[in-house]
Scaffold this active site. Structure first.
Site, PDB file in Angstrom:
ATOM      1  N   LYS A   1      18.571  21.294  28.414  1.00  0.00           N
ATOM      2  CA  LYS A   1      19.698  20.611  27.775  1.00  0.00           C
ATOM      3  C   LYS A   1      20.188  21.356  26.527  1.00  0.00           C
ATOM      4  O   LYS A   1      19.499  22.241  26.002  1.00  0.00           O
ATOM      5  CB  LYS A   1      19.272  19.182  27.416  1.00  0.00           C
ATOM      6  CG  LYS A   1      19.001  18.281  28.634  1.00  0.00           C
ATOM      7  CD  LYS A   1      18.658  16.861  28.170  1.00  0.00           C
ATOM      8  CE  LYS A   1      18.459  15.916  29.338  1.00  0.00           C
ATOM      9  NZ  LYS A   1      18.165  14.531  28.865  1.00  0.00           N
TER      10      LYS A   1
ATOM     11  N   TYR B   1      25.546  11.793  35.908  1.00  0.00           N
ATOM     12  CA  TYR B   1      24.719  10.688  35.395  1.00  0.00           C
ATOM     13  C   TYR B   1      25.265   9.321  35.812  1.00  0.00           C
ATOM     14  O   TYR B   1      24.972   8.318  35.157  1.00  0.00           O
ATOM     15  CB  TYR B   1      24.630  10.764  33.872  1.00  0.00           C
ATOM     16  CG  TYR B   1      23.510  11.632  33.325  1.00  0.00           C
ATOM     17  CD1 TYR B   1      22.186  11.488  33.754  1.00  0.00           C
ATOM     18  CD2 TYR B   1      23.763  12.580  32.327  1.00  0.00           C
ATOM     19  CE1 TYR B   1      21.156  12.265  33.236  1.00  0.00           C
ATOM     20  CE2 TYR B   1      22.731  13.362  31.797  1.00  0.00           C
ATOM     21  CZ  TYR B   1      21.429  13.185  32.259  1.00  0.00           C
ATOM     22  OH  TYR B   1      20.406  13.945  31.728  1.00  0.00           O
TER      23      TYR B   1
ATOM     24  N   ASN C   1      16.086  15.420  24.288  1.00  0.00           N
ATOM     25  CA  ASN C   1      14.719  15.583  24.807  1.00  0.00           C
ATOM     26  C   ASN C   1      14.557  16.836  25.665  1.00  0.00           C
ATOM     27  O   ASN C   1      13.652  16.931  26.481  1.00  0.00           O
ATOM     28  CB  ASN C   1      14.262  14.307  25.528  1.00  0.00           C
ATOM     29  CG  ASN C   1      15.169  13.943  26.686  1.00  0.00           C
ATOM     30  OD1 ASN C   1      16.063  14.695  27.051  1.00  0.00           O
ATOM     31  ND2 ASN C   1      14.931  12.791  27.276  1.00  0.00           N
TER      32      ASN C   1
ATOM     33  N   HIS D   1      16.058  17.886  31.646  1.00  0.00           N
ATOM     34  CA  HIS D   1      16.279  16.884  32.691  1.00  0.00           C
ATOM     35  C   HIS D   1      15.471  17.287  33.907  1.00  0.00           C
ATOM     36  O   HIS D   1      15.330  18.484  34.184  1.00  0.00           O
ATOM     37  CB  HIS D   1      17.765  16.824  33.094  1.00  0.00           C
ATOM     38  CG  HIS D   1      17.984  16.072  34.381  1.00  0.00           C
ATOM     39  ND1 HIS D   1      18.117  14.707  34.413  1.00  0.00           N
ATOM     40  CD2 HIS D   1      18.012  16.492  35.678  1.00  0.00           C
ATOM     41  CE1 HIS D   1      18.246  14.323  35.688  1.00  0.00           C
ATOM     42  NE2 HIS D   1      18.184  15.387  36.474  1.00  0.00           N
TER      43      HIS D   1
ATOM     44  N   GLU E   1      21.129  16.251  43.429  1.00  0.00           N
ATOM     45  CA  GLU E   1      21.383  16.976  42.176  1.00  0.00           C
ATOM     46  C   GLU E   1      21.462  18.489  42.403  1.00  0.00           C
ATOM     47  O   GLU E   1      22.254  19.179  41.757  1.00  0.00           O
ATOM     48  CB  GLU E   1      20.291  16.625  41.158  1.00  0.00           C
ATOM     49  CG  GLU E   1      20.386  15.169  40.706  1.00  0.00           C
ATOM     50  CD  GLU E   1      19.343  14.778  39.667  1.00  0.00           C
ATOM     51  OE1 GLU E   1      18.450  15.581  39.349  1.00  0.00           O
ATOM     52  OE2 GLU E   1      19.434  13.646  39.162  1.00  0.00           O
TER      53      GLU E   1
END
Ligand code: UDP
Ligand code: MG
Length: 136
Positions: free
Chosen positions: A12, A52, A115, A118, A129
């Site tokens: 990310k 998402y 964080n 993913h 995905e």
């Protein structure tokens, strides 16, 4: 019996920004994952919203999509035996404060939103995905 799977991983923006791309990739390799596809891209907010979509009713959805599209990300297809669950274990809990020592999020995550990585949460979602980012 061997059960080779593929899963989608994303480094990310918070981690790319801190130049953690190579260290995180090394953690995957050290844990037996092969990086079979990868690309560094920046996505539009509309693409993040589509990616998402499962979270569209959540209070954090708008911020999450703004965040994922805020800077470059590295999307990767990881492969190994039981890759989906193995990657979830290596990532650690969604909130880095709750993540186990030795996980990517414990080591690099800043907060529940930043964080660092993913990872697909099921074999079915991994296929969806991977196809989202690597259509051919
Ligand atoms: N997220 C957030 N606030 C929350 C829960 C989740 O910002 O209260 C973000 C977080 O970055 C997380 C992403 O939304 O990685 C997707 O949430 P999910 O529950 O799917 O967690 P993950 O599968 O990434 O562990
Ligand atoms: Mg998830």
């Amino acid at each position: 019996m061997s059960n080779i799977e593929q899963t989608l991983s994303i480094i990310k923006p918070d981690a790319v920004e801190r130049n953690l791309e190579n260290e995180i990739k090394q953690m995957f390799k050290d844990n037996g994952f092969q990086l079979v596809k990868e690309k560094k891209i920046q996505i539009e907010k509309s693409e993040a919203e589509s990616f998402y979509k499962v979270h569209e009713t959540k209070p954090f959805y708008n911020d999450l999509c703004a965040y994922l599209s805020s800077g470059p990300i590295v999307v990767m297809v990881l492969e190994k035996e039981n890759a989906v669950i193995g990657n979830r274990e290596l990532m650690g809990a969604t909130n880095p404060n709750d993540a186990e020592v030795g996980t990517i999020r414990k080591k690099y995550g800043i907060s529940i939103d930043k964080n660092s990585v993913h990872g697909s949460d099921s074999i079915e979602n991994a296929k969806i995905e991977i196809n989202f980012f690597f259509k051919d």
